[in-house]
Structures are given as C-alpha cells and as structure tokens.
Motif scaffolding. Structure first.
Motif, PDB file in Angstrom:
ATOM      1  N   ILE A 189     -49.885 -74.597  31.944  1.00 31.97           N
ATOM      2  CA  ILE A 189     -49.759 -73.392  32.769  1.00 31.97           C
ATOM      3  C   ILE A 189     -49.639 -72.154  31.890  1.00 31.97           C
ATOM      4  CG2 ILE A 189     -48.234 -72.160  34.371  1.00 31.97           C
ATOM      5  CD1 ILE A 189     -47.579 -74.924  35.595  1.00 31.97           C
ATOM      6  N   GLU A 190     -48.807 -72.226  30.852  1.00 32.17           N
ATOM      7  CA  GLU A 190     -48.609 -71.071  29.978  1.00 32.17           C
ATOM      8  C   GLU A 190     -49.867 -70.752  29.180  1.00 32.17           C
ATOM      9  OE1 GLU A 190     -45.857 -69.121  30.076  1.00 32.17           O
ATOM     10  OE2 GLU A 190     -45.403 -70.441  31.769  1.00 32.17           O
ATOM     11  N   ARG A 191     -50.601 -71.758  28.793  1.00 30.99           N
ATOM     12  CA  ARG A 191     -51.854 -71.535  28.062  1.00 30.99           C
ATOM     13  C   ARG A 191     -52.882 -70.861  28.971  1.00 30.99           C
ATOM     14  NH1 ARG A 191     -52.067 -76.189  26.171  1.00 30.99           N
ATOM     15  NH2 ARG A 191     -53.514 -77.139  27.663  1.00 30.99           N
ATOM     16  N   GLN A 192     -52.969 -71.301  30.220  1.00 29.06           N
ATOM     17  CA  GLN A 192     -53.892 -70.685  31.169  1.00 29.06           C
ATOM     18  C   GLN A 192     -53.510 -69.234  31.449  1.00 29.06           C
ATOM     19  OE1 GLN A 192     -53.740 -73.306  34.554  1.00 29.06           O
ATOM     20  NE2 GLN A 192     -55.172 -74.795  33.676  1.00 29.06           N
ATOM     21  N   LYS A 193     -52.219 -68.972  31.590  1.00 28.50           N
ATOM     22  CA  LYS A 193     -51.750 -67.600  31.824  1.00 28.50           C
ATOM     23  C   LYS A 193     -52.132 -66.691  30.652  1.00 28.50           C
ATOM     24  CE  LYS A 193     -47.462 -67.148  33.105  1.00 28.50           C
ATOM     25  NZ  LYS A 193     -46.007 -67.434  33.238  1.00 28.50           N
ATOM     26  N   LYS A 194     -51.969 -67.203  29.432  1.00 28.36           N
ATOM     27  CA  LYS A 194     -52.298 -66.415  28.250  1.00 28.36           C
ATOM     28  C   LYS A 194     -53.796 -66.130  28.187  1.00 28.36           C
ATOM     29  CE  LYS A 194     -51.577 -66.151  23.262  1.00 28.36           C
ATOM     30  NZ  LYS A 194     -51.030 -66.825  22.058  1.00 28.36           N
ATOM     31  N   GLN A 195     -54.621 -67.126  28.515  1.00 29.34           N
ATOM     32  CA  GLN A 195     -56.067 -66.927  28.524  1.00 29.34           C
ATOM     33  C   GLN A 195     -56.476 -65.888  29.553  1.00 29.34           C
ATOM     34  OE1 GLN A 195     -57.580 -70.875  29.218  1.00 29.34           O
ATOM     35  NE2 GLN A 195     -57.414 -71.499  27.061  1.00 29.34           N
ATOM     36  N   GLN A 196     -55.864 -65.929  30.726  1.00 27.49           N
ATOM     37  CA  GLN A 196     -56.166 -64.949  31.770  1.00 27.49           C
ATOM     38  C   GLN A 196     -55.776 -63.540  31.336  1.00 27.49           C
ATOM     39  OE1 GLN A 196     -54.027 -66.509  35.131  1.00 27.49           O
ATOM     40  NE2 GLN A 196     -55.493 -68.163  35.525  1.00 27.49           N
ATOM     41  N   GLN A 197     -54.624 -63.424  30.667  1.00 24.04           N
ATOM     42  CA  GLN A 197     -54.181 -62.112  30.164  1.00 24.04           C
ATOM     43  C   GLN A 197     -55.134 -61.584  29.109  1.00 24.04           C
ATOM     44  OE1 GLN A 197     -50.214 -63.010  28.848  1.00 24.04           O
ATOM     45  NE2 GLN A 197     -49.351 -63.044  30.910  1.00 24.04           N
ATOM     46  N   GLU A 198     -55.587 -62.468  28.225  1.00 30.21           N
ATOM     47  CA  GLU A 198     -56.519 -62.047  27.166  1.00 30.21           C
ATOM     48  C   GLU A 198     -57.858 -61.636  27.748  1.00 30.21           C
ATOM     49  OE1 GLU A 198     -56.544 -65.456  24.650  1.00 30.21           O
ATOM     50  OE2 GLU A 198     -54.735 -64.857  23.530  1.00 30.21           O
ATOM     51  N   GLU A 199     -58.338 -62.368  28.770  1.00 28.94           N
ATOM     52  CA  GLU A 199     -59.590 -62.015  29.415  1.00 28.94           C
ATOM     53  C   GLU A 199     -59.474 -60.681  30.146  1.00 28.94           C
ATOM     54  OE1 GLU A 199     -60.631 -65.232  31.955  1.00 28.94           O
ATOM     55  OE2 GLU A 199     -60.971 -66.648  30.302  1.00 28.94           O
ATOM     56  N   ALA A 200     -58.345 -60.449  30.804  1.00 32.62           N
ATOM     57  CA  ALA A 200     -58.121 -59.184  31.507  1.00 32.62           C
ATOM     58  C   ALA A 200     -58.076 -58.020  30.518  1.00 32.62           C
ATOM     59  CB  ALA A 200     -56.826 -59.249  32.310  1.00 32.62           C
ATOM     60  N   ALA A 201     -57.458 -58.258  29.359  1.00 33.78           N
ATOM     61  CA  ALA A 201     -57.381 -57.208  28.338  1.00 33.78           C
ATOM     62  C   ALA A 201     -58.760 -56.884  27.775  1.00 33.78           C
ATOM     63  CB  ALA A 201     -56.447 -57.663  27.207  1.00 33.78           C
ATOM     64  N   ARG A 202     -59.608 -57.908  27.606  1.00 40.30           N
ATOM     65  CA  ARG A 202     -60.963 -57.682  27.089  1.00 40.30           C
ATOM     66  C   ARG A 202     -61.793 -56.878  28.077  1.00 40.30           C
ATOM     67  NH1 ARG A 202     -60.532 -62.990  24.949  1.00 40.30           N
ATOM     68  NH2 ARG A 202     -61.549 -63.871  26.798  1.00 40.30           N
ATOM     69  N   LYS A 203     -61.624 -57.145  29.372  1.00 44.15           N
ATOM     70  CA  LYS A 203     -62.383 -56.433  30.399  1.00 44.15           C
ATOM     71  C   LYS A 203     -62.002 -54.959  30.470  1.00 44.15           C
ATOM     72  CE  LYS A 203     -63.197 -60.450  33.359  1.00 44.15           C
ATOM     73  NZ  LYS A 203     -62.903 -61.108  34.678  1.00 44.15           N
ATOM     74  N   GLU A 204     -60.752 -54.659  30.127  1.00 42.46           N
ATOM     75  CA  GLU A 204     -60.285 -53.272  30.158  1.00 42.46           C
ATOM     76  C   GLU A 204     -60.790 -52.463  28.974  1.00 42.46           C
ATOM     77  OE1 GLU A 204     -56.092 -53.359  30.469  1.00 42.46           O
ATOM     78  OE2 GLU A 204     -56.051 -54.115  32.522  1.00 42.46           O
ATOM     79  N   GLN A 205     -61.197 -53.135  27.910  1.00 42.52           N
ATOM     80  CA  GLN A 205     -61.661 -52.438  26.701  1.00 42.52           C
ATOM     81  C   GLN A 205     -63.050 -51.825  26.906  1.00 42.52           C
ATOM     82  OE1 GLN A 205     -61.389 -55.359  23.566  1.00 42.52           O
ATOM     83  NE2 GLN A 205     -59.157 -55.151  23.406  1.00 42.52           N
TER      84      GLN A 205
END
Length: 347
Positions: A331-347
């Motif tokens: 669960i924590e690994r999936q949450k981290k991946q989602q956060q990283e993907e969201a951060a990339r989309k904002e760039q």
C-alpha cells in the motif's frame, strides 16, 4: 488474591470527595461503589507512577482531548488520595453500552488513538551521535541473530536424525531468516533517511492499549481508561503491543486488522521514515528466536513437545505478521508511486 478494601477504608477515602458508600462490589482490580450521588470506580495505582499518570491526563484535558474517562478531583483539588502508603483515584462508572459490531468498536478505538496522538504530538530534539550508536547496536544484534540461526541450521543438518524440534526449526528457518532480512533492510532505510535529522516526533502514549481499556457510554462514544502507563514516546509504542497480541493464533489473512490500522493512519499518518521503522520493528521474529535460544540453552531440562508447540505458534504469528507487513508495504509503495506520478504531471 486481589485485595478487597474494607468498608472503613473506602469510607475514609471517599470522605475526600464528600461521598458515602451504600454498597461496594469488587470487580477485578477495582472497587465499584454505589452512592446516593451515583456509581463510581475506585482504583489503586502505584504511588511512583501516580504523579506522571495524572500529569499526562491533565495535559490531554488542557489540549482539548476529552475521550478519557474523567478523574474526579477531591474537594481540595487533588486528583488522587494517599491512604496507608497507597494511592487511589476516583472515576465514574461507565457501563460500556456499545455491544455492537467488533469492527465498528475497533475502528473507533483506532480513530480515537490517532486523535490522542495528533493532539499531543510534538518534536523532540535528539542527539545524532546517539541515534547512530543505537542504529549500529541494532544492526550488530540483527547480524548476531542471523549468524545464530544459520549456525543452528548447519548443526541440525549435519545430524543423521534430527529431533522433532530441530526438524521443525529447519523447516521454518527460511521464513525466520527472511523476516530478519526484511527487518534489517527497513532499519537501514530508516537510518539513511533520518541520520541528519535532529528532531523526532513523540506523543502521549496510552501505554496499555487494549479493547478492554476502551469503553462506550450510552450515546455510543468511546473513552479510554487505564492511563496509568501513559508516557511520552513514539506512537509505535502504542501500536506494536496491540498488533502483536492481535496477530496471535491460527494462520489468517487479517484484512480487518489492516483496515483498523489505516483508520489510524487516516487521522495520524506516519512519515515515510516512521513507517520504515514501524515495519522493521513489527517484522522482526523476536518471539521465534527466543524460543529457539531457550530450547538449546535448556539442555536436558527442556520439554521437546512444549518447545515444538511453542515454535509452531511462533511460526503462525510470524506468517500472520508477514501478511500484514507485506500488505502495508504494498500500500505504501503504491501511494508513493501515485505521488511521484502526480508530481511529474505537475511539472
């Protein structure tokens, strides 16, 4: 046998509250007292812990946390009475009215624990050198445990005929060693993430977290009792003992326990490094290692059947814990991946 206070002593103590007992009922470690002004509980605590216990409860009251069964002050403002070198405090009798679904009760317990921790959380300064020494000692201990288990494995495998305990240990060795390796890896990740930090989060911990210490009133609101072991410490000091106890028993994949835990994280989320340390602690197969150590140290005094049964239970607990740890890790690994993907989309 537990002490039953004499009616004379109870009457003397209750004078400090302007109360007079009509009837007294012994209930485990407490006295249930019926008076004309209501029903109360009188409880004895260790005088050495009394001051700290009262201090932490008062701190939580002052911060606005009211889900603790209140402690009544005496007529002169004291929160406990010293009688015959023993300390007593008085609180209302709570009937524990909510006999509903177990899941709902436990979810409320974890939600209230998260509120308790979030209200009392503060940063505490730590010495980086002390943390490094602590980490290095823990790594040495883990390495020694790995070496101990491996040496026993090699000793057992050299035998033509293994005893029942030795055969059981050899069968489970891979799982024990895998848990140790996981615990060590998460500990190393925690240290790498925190070695330059100078502060750590601490909270007021309940100290004896249990379903039995969380009661409900007639409105369905839950309240903590038994705060005598309250202290300042990391929030895991409340979670870990509860989880260890909950994970005992037959093999099971306890999604319900996972839901309760994430109810807590919803209201008091762990930082990434706190989660790594939490997983390191809970994954460690300490009970199994102690059982193995005790068996080989006892020599001729050991009971083979009891030792095998104990190691079997330790193994079940380990597998139950493994499922919970792997689900949290996922669960924590999936949450981290989602956060990283969201951060990339904002760039």
């Amino acid at each position: 046998m537990r002490e039953m206070l004499s009616l004379q002593r109870i009457t003397s103590i209750l004078k400090n509250y302007q109360l007079s007992p009509n009837y007294v009922e012994q209930m485990g470690k407490v006295q249930k007292i019926y008076t004309s002004k209501g029903v109360f509980i009188l409880k004895k605590i260790d005088p050495h812990h009394g001051i700290d216990f009262i201090k932490y409860v008062q701190t939580l009251y002052q911060k606005g946390y009211n889900r603790i069964v209140p402690i009544y002050p005496t007529i002169d403002g004291r929160y406990a009475v010293l009688d015959n070198q023993e300390l007593y405090y008085l609180m209302p009798w709570l009937p524990d009215e909510n006999k509903g679904e177990r899941t709902a009760r436990q979810q409320q317990l974890f939600r209230e624990l998260a509120r308790l921790h979030s209200i009392s959380v503060k940063d505490m300064t730590i010495n980086k050198e002390e943390r490094t020494r602590h980490f290095e000692k823990m790594i040495i201990d883990l390495d020694q445990e790995e070496e101990f288990l491996l040496s026993l494995l090699e000793t057992c495998e050299r035998k033509v005929y293994m005893s029942p305990f030795e055969l059981t240990f050899v069968t489970y060795y891979h799982d024990f060693n895998q848990a140790l390796s996981f615990s060590k890896k998460r500990l190393e990740e925690w240290y790498e993430a925190t070695k330059e930090q100078e502060k750590v989060r601490v909270v007021v911990i309940h100290g004896k977290l249990s379903s039995e210490h969380f009661l409900f009133d007639e409105r369905g609101y839950g309240y903590f009792i038994n705060f005598e072991k309250a202290a300042i410490g990391p929030p895991t000091h409340d979670l870990l003992p509860f989880l260890v106890k909950a994970l005992r028993g037959w093999p099971k994949q306890d999604e319900e326990l996972l839901d309760w835990l994430y109810m807590y994280f919803k209201y008091f989320p762990f930082k990434e490094e706190e989660m790594k340390l939490f997983l390191s602690y809970i994954a460690h197969p300490g009970a199994a290692i102690k059982t193995v150590e005790r068996f080989f140290k006892d020599g001729n005094n050991r009971n083979e059947l009891e030792a095998v049964q104990k190691l079997q239970k330790d193994y079940w607990n380990l597998k139950n814990t493994e499922y919970l740890v792997m689900r949290i890790d996922e669960i924590e690994r999936q949450k981290k991946q989602q956060q990283e993907e969201a951060a990339r989309k904002e760039q």
